[in-house]
Design a protein around this motif. Structure first.
Motif, PDB file in Angstrom:
ATOM      1  N   MET A   1      -3.507  12.333  -9.424  1.00  0.00           N
ATOM      2  CA  MET A   1      -3.388  11.401  -8.330  1.00  0.00           C
ATOM      3  C   MET A   1      -4.144  10.121  -8.673  1.00  0.00           C
ATOM      4  N   ASN A   2      -3.512   8.974  -8.431  1.00  0.00           N
ATOM      5  CA  ASN A   2      -4.071   7.686  -8.771  1.00  0.00           C
ATOM      6  C   ASN A   2      -4.625   7.023  -7.500  1.00  0.00           C
ATOM      7  N   THR A   3      -5.944   6.995  -7.385  1.00  0.00           N
ATOM      8  CA  THR A   3      -6.605   6.473  -6.185  1.00  0.00           C
ATOM      9  C   THR A   3      -6.250   5.015  -5.922  1.00  0.00           C
ATOM     10  N   ILE A   4      -6.156   4.214  -6.958  1.00  0.00           N
ATOM     11  CA  ILE A   4      -5.843   2.791  -6.790  1.00  0.00           C
ATOM     12  C   ILE A   4      -4.447   2.622  -6.189  1.00  0.00           C
ATOM     13  N   LEU A   5      -3.486   3.405  -6.679  1.00  0.00           N
ATOM     14  CA  LEU A   5      -2.127   3.321  -6.135  1.00  0.00           C
ATOM     15  C   LEU A   5      -2.053   3.860  -4.713  1.00  0.00           C
ATOM     16  N   ILE A   6      -2.867   4.845  -4.388  1.00  0.00           N
ATOM     17  CA  ILE A   6      -2.900   5.366  -3.017  1.00  0.00           C
ATOM     18  C   ILE A   6      -3.480   4.305  -2.081  1.00  0.00           C
ATOM     19  N   ILE A   7      -4.513   3.598  -2.523  1.00  0.00           N
ATOM     20  CA  ILE A   7      -5.071   2.501  -1.718  1.00  0.00           C
ATOM     21  C   ILE A   7      -4.005   1.423  -1.496  1.00  0.00           C
ATOM     22  N   ALA A   8      -3.282   1.071  -2.553  1.00  0.00           N
ATOM     23  CA  ALA A   8      -2.193   0.091  -2.421  1.00  0.00           C
ATOM     24  C   ALA A   8      -1.153   0.596  -1.432  1.00  0.00           C
ATOM     25  N   ASN A   9      -0.809   1.870  -1.516  1.00  0.00           N
ATOM     26  CA  ASN A   9       0.176   2.486  -0.632  1.00  0.00           C
ATOM     27  C   ASN A   9      -0.281   2.390   0.831  1.00  0.00           C
ATOM     28  N   LEU A  10      -1.551   2.683   1.076  1.00  0.00           N
ATOM     29  CA  LEU A  10      -2.088   2.603   2.437  1.00  0.00           C
ATOM     30  C   LEU A  10      -2.097   1.158   2.951  1.00  0.00           C
ATOM     31  N   LEU A  81       6.741   0.473 -10.666  1.00  0.00           N
ATOM     32  CA  LEU A  81       5.444  -0.085 -10.265  1.00  0.00           C
ATOM     33  C   LEU A  81       5.291  -1.517 -10.761  1.00  0.00           C
ATOM     34  N   ASN A  82       5.756  -1.795 -11.969  1.00  0.00           N
ATOM     35  CA  ASN A  82       5.723  -3.173 -12.470  1.00  0.00           C
ATOM     36  C   ASN A  82       6.580  -4.085 -11.589  1.00  0.00           C
ATOM     37  N   TRP A 113      -4.082 -15.660   5.966  1.00  0.00           N
ATOM     38  CA  TRP A 113      -4.569 -14.953   4.775  1.00  0.00           C
ATOM     39  C   TRP A 113      -3.544 -13.988   4.174  1.00  0.00           C
ATOM     40  N   GLN A 114      -2.358 -13.933   4.727  1.00  0.00           N
ATOM     41  CA  GLN A 114      -1.358 -12.979   4.241  1.00  0.00           C
ATOM     42  C   GLN A 114      -1.062 -13.158   2.760  1.00  0.00           C
ATOM     43  N   TRP A 115      -1.109 -14.385   2.265  1.00  0.00           N
ATOM     44  CA  TRP A 115      -0.872 -14.653   0.846  1.00  0.00           C
ATOM     45  C   TRP A 115      -1.873 -13.872  -0.006  1.00  0.00           C
ATOM     46  N   LEU A 116      -3.117 -13.836   0.444  1.00  0.00           N
ATOM     47  CA  LEU A 116      -4.159 -13.131  -0.300  1.00  0.00           C
ATOM     48  C   LEU A 116      -3.927 -11.619  -0.268  1.00  0.00           C
ATOM     49  N   LEU A 117      -3.522 -11.099   0.883  1.00  0.00           N
ATOM     50  CA  LEU A 117      -3.214  -9.670   0.994  1.00  0.00           C
ATOM     51  C   LEU A 117      -2.115  -9.280   0.008  1.00  0.00           C
ATOM     52  N   MET A 118      -1.068 -10.100  -0.079  1.00  0.00           N
ATOM     53  CA  MET A 118       0.036  -9.799  -0.995  1.00  0.00           C
ATOM     54  C   MET A 118      -0.447  -9.805  -2.451  1.00  0.00           C
ATOM     55  N   LEU A 119      -1.323 -10.750  -2.796  1.00  0.00           N
ATOM     56  CA  LEU A 119      -1.861 -10.807  -4.160  1.00  0.00           C
ATOM     57  C   LEU A 119      -2.766  -9.610  -4.439  1.00  0.00           C
ATOM     58  N   VAL A 120      -3.534  -9.172  -3.445  1.00  0.00           N
ATOM     59  CA  VAL A 120      -4.386  -7.987  -3.615  1.00  0.00           C
ATOM     60  C   VAL A 120      -3.521  -6.751  -3.836  1.00  0.00           C
ATOM     61  N   ILE A 121      -2.471  -6.600  -3.037  1.00  0.00           N
ATOM     62  CA  ILE A 121      -1.570  -5.452  -3.205  1.00  0.00           C
ATOM     63  C   ILE A 121      -0.923  -5.495  -4.585  1.00  0.00           C
ATOM     64  N   ALA A 122      -0.450  -6.659  -4.997  1.00  0.00           N
ATOM     65  CA  ALA A 122       0.152  -6.797  -6.327  1.00  0.00           C
ATOM     66  C   ALA A 122      -0.853  -6.396  -7.406  1.00  0.00           C
ATOM     67  N   GLY A 123      -2.087  -6.881  -7.275  1.00  0.00           N
ATOM     68  CA  GLY A 123      -3.128  -6.555  -8.252  1.00  0.00           C
ATOM     69  C   GLY A 123      -3.446  -5.073  -8.291  1.00  0.00           C
ATOM     70  N   LEU A 124      -3.523  -4.448  -7.122  1.00  0.00           N
ATOM     71  CA  LEU A 124      -3.805  -3.003  -7.084  1.00  0.00           C
ATOM     72  C   LEU A 124      -2.685  -2.202  -7.744  1.00  0.00           C
ATOM     73  N   ILE A 125      -1.453  -2.570  -7.457  1.00  0.00           N
ATOM     74  CA  ILE A 125      -0.329  -1.854  -8.070  1.00  0.00           C
ATOM     75  C   ILE A 125      -0.337  -2.045  -9.586  1.00  0.00           C
ATOM     76  N   TYR A 126      -0.554  -3.276 -10.012  1.00  0.00           N
ATOM     77  CA  TYR A 126      -0.600  -3.542 -11.464  1.00  0.00           C
ATOM     78  C   TYR A 126      -1.749  -2.781 -12.106  1.00  0.00           C
ATOM     79  N   TRP A 127      -2.924  -2.846 -11.504  1.00  0.00           N
ATOM     80  CA  TRP A 127      -4.112  -2.156 -12.020  1.00  0.00           C
ATOM     81  C   TRP A 127      -3.898  -0.642 -12.028  1.00  0.00           C
ATOM     82  N   GLY A 128      -3.349  -0.119 -10.941  1.00  0.00           N
ATOM     83  CA  GLY A 128      -3.097   1.321 -10.860  1.00  0.00           C
ATOM     84  C   GLY A 128      -2.052   1.803 -11.842  1.00  0.00           C
ATOM     85  N   ASN A 129      -1.210   0.911 -12.291  1.00  0.00           N
ATOM     86  CA  ASN A 129      -0.153   1.268 -13.246  1.00  0.00           C
ATOM     87  C   ASN A 129      -0.630   1.142 -14.700  1.00  0.00           C
ATOM     88  N   SER A 130      -1.798   0.520 -14.905  1.00  0.00           N
ATOM     89  CA  SER A 130      -2.298   0.290 -16.260  1.00  0.00           C
ATOM     90  C   SER A 130      -2.900   1.538 -16.868  1.00  0.00           C
TER      91      SER A 130
END
Length: 130
Positions: A1-10, A81-82, A113-130
């Protein structure tokens, strides 16, 4: 289980819920009156429809991430995920560009701040996929 991807999912799930219900409540508050010009009612209705197309995007992203996180449903989860990371990156950039080209008000980038939320989600998904 990938915690970073679960955080992104939530985060995407919470975004879906808040966007769909809180956002619609905010939209209802600015709904033109019945006797308003037809053009205003058409534009408002079109905006509301487009707003909820994004709600469905968030719902499908939530479901897709959940399937990736908790099942073996997809064979190419890394590719998906990419794509999801790029998708949310695109949302973040589009929202930020909208703020840049829109009429300014104080603290526009922090109040919207929605732009920042979208960038954080993108970063978490990318990071979780690495």
């Amino acid at each position: 289980m990938n915690t970073i991807l679960i955080i992104a999912n939530l985060l995407v799930l919470f975004t879906f819920i808040i966007h769909t219900f809180g956002g619609d409540k905010n939209l209802k508050a600015i709904e033109p009156e019945q006797d308003s010009p037809k053009r205003l009612r058409i534009f408002w209705t079109m905006s509301r429809g487009a707003f909820h197309i994004v709600s469905i995007d968030f719902l499908f992203a939530t479901i897709g991430l959940a399937l990736i996180n908790f099942t073996d449903y997809f064979q190419e989860s890394k590719l998906l995920l990419n794509l999801l990371a790029l998708y949310f990156l695109g949302y973040g950039i589009a929202f930020l560009l909208t703020l840049i080209i829109s009429k300014k008000f104080s603290n526009i980038y922090f109040k919207m701040w929605q732009w920042l939320l979208m960038l954080v989600i993108a970063g978490l998904i990318y990071w979780g996929n690495s």
